[in-house]
Design a protein around this motif. Structure first.
Motif, PDB file in Angstrom:
ATOM      1  N   UNK A 278      40.252  30.902  51.039  1.00 59.37           N
ATOM      2  CA  UNK A 278      38.782  30.816  51.087  1.00 59.37           C
ATOM      3  C   UNK A 278      38.243  30.067  49.877  1.00 59.37           C
ATOM      4  N   UNK A 279      39.019  29.107  49.377  1.00 61.03           N
ATOM      5  CA  UNK A 279      38.584  28.293  48.252  1.00 61.03           C
ATOM      6  C   UNK A 279      38.770  28.927  46.888  1.00 61.03           C
TER       7      UNK A 279
ATOM      8  N   UNK B 151      42.497  39.295  57.609  1.00 57.41           N
ATOM      9  CA  UNK B 151      43.297  38.434  58.487  1.00 57.41           C
ATOM     10  C   UNK B 151      43.321  37.040  57.880  1.00 57.41           C
ATOM     11  N   UNK B 152      44.522  36.474  57.712  1.00 54.24           N
ATOM     12  CA  UNK B 152      44.686  35.154  57.098  1.00 54.24           C
ATOM     13  C   UNK B 152      45.245  34.167  58.109  1.00 54.24           C
ATOM     14  N   UNK B 153      44.816  32.901  57.991  1.00 51.02           N
ATOM     15  CA  UNK B 153      45.400  31.832  58.790  1.00 51.02           C
ATOM     16  C   UNK B 153      45.624  30.627  57.894  1.00 51.02           C
ATOM     17  N   UNK B 154      46.703  29.904  58.159  1.00 57.67           N
ATOM     18  CA  UNK B 154      47.094  28.753  57.341  1.00 57.67           C
ATOM     19  C   UNK B 154      46.698  27.461  58.051  1.00 57.67           C
ATOM     20  N   UNK B 155      46.147  26.522  57.283  1.00 61.04           N
ATOM     21  CA  UNK B 155      45.786  25.218  57.840  1.00 61.04           C
ATOM     22  C   UNK B 155      46.896  24.191  57.651  1.00 61.04           C
ATOM     23  N   UNK B 156      47.932  24.590  56.940  1.00 62.53           N
ATOM     24  CA  UNK B 156      48.989  23.660  56.584  1.00 62.53           C
ATOM     25  C   UNK B 156      48.890  23.206  55.149  1.00 62.53           C
TER      26      UNK B 156
ATOM     27  N   UNK C 139      46.063  25.007  53.055  1.00 68.08           N
ATOM     28  CA  UNK C 139      45.286  26.074  52.415  1.00 68.08           C
ATOM     29  C   UNK C 139      45.239  27.277  53.357  1.00 68.08           C
ATOM     30  N   UNK C 140      44.645  28.363  52.852  1.00 67.51           N
ATOM     31  CA  UNK C 140      44.543  29.584  53.645  1.00 67.51           C
ATOM     32  C   UNK C 140      43.083  30.003  53.775  1.00 67.51           C
ATOM     33  N   UNK C 141      42.781  30.610  54.894  1.00 64.08           N
ATOM     34  CA  UNK C 141      41.429  31.074  55.142  1.00 64.08           C
ATOM     35  C   UNK C 141      41.497  32.483  55.731  1.00 64.08           C
ATOM     36  N   UNK C 142      40.524  33.315  55.368  1.00 61.58           N
ATOM     37  CA  UNK C 142      40.473  34.671  55.905  1.00 61.58           C
ATOM     38  C   UNK C 142      39.391  34.750  56.975  1.00 61.58           C
TER      39      UNK C 142
END
Length: 451
Positions: free
Chosen positions: A163-164, A177-182, A184-187
């Protein structure tokens, strides 16, 4: 067996292609009819009346022409992706399916791996979850963290962010909950919203819990700070469990370590306790200082921390030991042993300041009991807030808090809660000369607790 098992191509047996007028040899022709019967038996009935007896091998296909499709819609079906992965397509558009959900409980630090895709990990103790590099995990990798026992810190690889930010804290009792963009990561932003709200200056200033007490094992040198939360303006910090700080050592991070901002512990001193928030991860700590203001705290040892708010005070005795106390609701302190601040001290019509055992450098409300004697009859003793100026004792003047009952050299008692000045003094005066004893039972030093 004239059918090639690799290609599936059927070839007739030799000697089964006759010419006109040729006498047919029954041997090859019988072999032909036997082969045809076997191959018909070995073929899959279109009406589905018989199942396959060996694996069905379909063409690899593509997303627009799947290896297994449907007569009515040949662009919907299954195909083989690169790397041996199975693909599904609907009307020529790829459809993704998640892998099986994986649950596990963790009791300490953990490194999340590619194999943890779609995993749910419940952490039962304080932990740091280190994320493998985003490029390694790949786009669409996703992961759930549940904090069920203490706060959990999510720490991406190297300079990568979630989340920056450099880290994401999942408070005890919450999940992320986390997801990867390849890269960075975002919740799902739940924690970001919670922490953002916690840091909103509109919430106000308060202390919830974080009560002070003498440590049971080392009451003379150690102070316990109970669990709770502290806010001042836009700064907020909380601790899920109590921590302990030593008054006889300079500050070091963590429970059980030194608490002083500078110098050595002194006799008959006042130490103000300030809640700290670690900038990197929001964790809680405490520093002790003789300064009554945040601006006066020595911050040399506090790199990476923000001073949030004063949360209480600790006093030492003549031996530089913590004076035993009980902290009551609403920032009220009671000494385990009352302090006798005046013993047969002279008191007269001349108003004078009296120093008592309360915090230095701030106004506090002292809990006082007095005993008064005088050779004069109907005499009165008055103790009051120095901010009132100079008052005069006696029923015809400003009254008193004790008095002799019409008998010379008799004793009278009284009690009152009196505000002090910032030099821990109250003012005393009597209607006539006499002697006074003063016991200080404790004090009220408001920091912001409403319970």
């Amino acid at each position: 067996m004239p059918r090639n098992p690799s290609t599936g191509v059927y070839s007739k047996p030799a000697g089964t292609t006759p010419s006109v007028g040729q006498v047919i040899d029954p041997v090859p022709w019988n072999a032909l009819t036997t082969d045809l019967g076997n191959e018909i038996t070995n073929s899959l009935p279109r009406d589905g009346s018989a199942p396959m007896v060996a694996p069905l091998k379909a063409a690899s296909g593509t997303v627009s022409a799947p290896g297994v499709g449907f007569a009515s819609n040949p662009q919907t079906g299954m195909y083989l992706k690169g790397g041996g992965l199975l693909g599904f397509t609907q009307n020529g558009v790829d459809v993704s399916f998640d892998q099986a959900m994986i649950y596990a409980a963790k009791a300490g630090d953990y490194t999340a791996l590619a194999s943890d895709n779609n995993a749910i990990h419940r952490f039962t103790a304080a932990a740091i979850v280190t994320l493998t590099a985003a490029a390694t995990l790949g786009a669409n990798w996703h992961y759930t963290v549940i904090a069920d026992g203490a706060d959990v810190t999510i720490d991406p690889n190297g300079a990568e962010t979630v989340d920056g930010a450099a880290t994401l804290i999942v408070p005890n009792g919450y999940s992320a909950f986390l997801i990867c963009s390849g890269s960075a990561f975002f919740s799902n932003k739940l924690m970001t919203k919670i922490l953002s709200k916690a840091d909103s200056s509109a919430v106000g200033t308060f202390i919830d819990g974080v009560l002070l007490s003498n440590n049971s094992g080392s009451p003379n040198t150690h102070v316990d700070f109970a669990a709770g939360s502290v806010r001042s303006g836009s700064s907020f910090v909380s601790n899920a469990a109590s921590i302990t700080k030593r008054i006889n050592g300079t500050w070091a991070v963590g429970t059980g370590n030194g608490g002083l901002d500078a110098g050595a512990v002194a006799a008959n001193a006042t130490y103000f306790a300030y809640a700290l928030r670690k900038t990197a991860d929001g964790t809680f700590d405490v520093v002790l200082s003789t300064s009554a203001t945040i601006a006066g705290v020595t911050t040399t040892l506090l790199t990476g921390y923000t001073i949030v708010k004063c949360i209480g005070v600790v006093l030492t005795d003549a031996g530089s030991l913590i004076r035993p106390f009980i902290m009551n609701p609403r920032d009220d302190y009671t000494y385990v042993t009352p302090v006798k601040d005046a013993v047969s001290a002279a008191i007269s019509t001349t108003s004078a300041l009296l120093a008592i055992t309360v915090p230095n450098g701030v106004k506090s409300k002292a809990k006082l009991r007095i005993q008064f004697t005088s050779s004069a009859t109907t005499n009165a003793a008055l103790i009051h807030d120095p901010a009132q100026g100079t008052l005069t004792a006696g029923i015809g003047n400003d009254g008193g808090i004790s008095g002799a009952i019409q008998v010379a050299s008799n004793y009278a008692i009284g009690s009152s809660d009196i505000w002090t000045n910032t030099s821990k003094q109250v003012r005393q005066v009597a209607g006539a000369a006499g002697n006074i004893w003063v016991w200080t039972d404790g004090f009220h030093f408001p920091c912001g607790r409403n319970a």
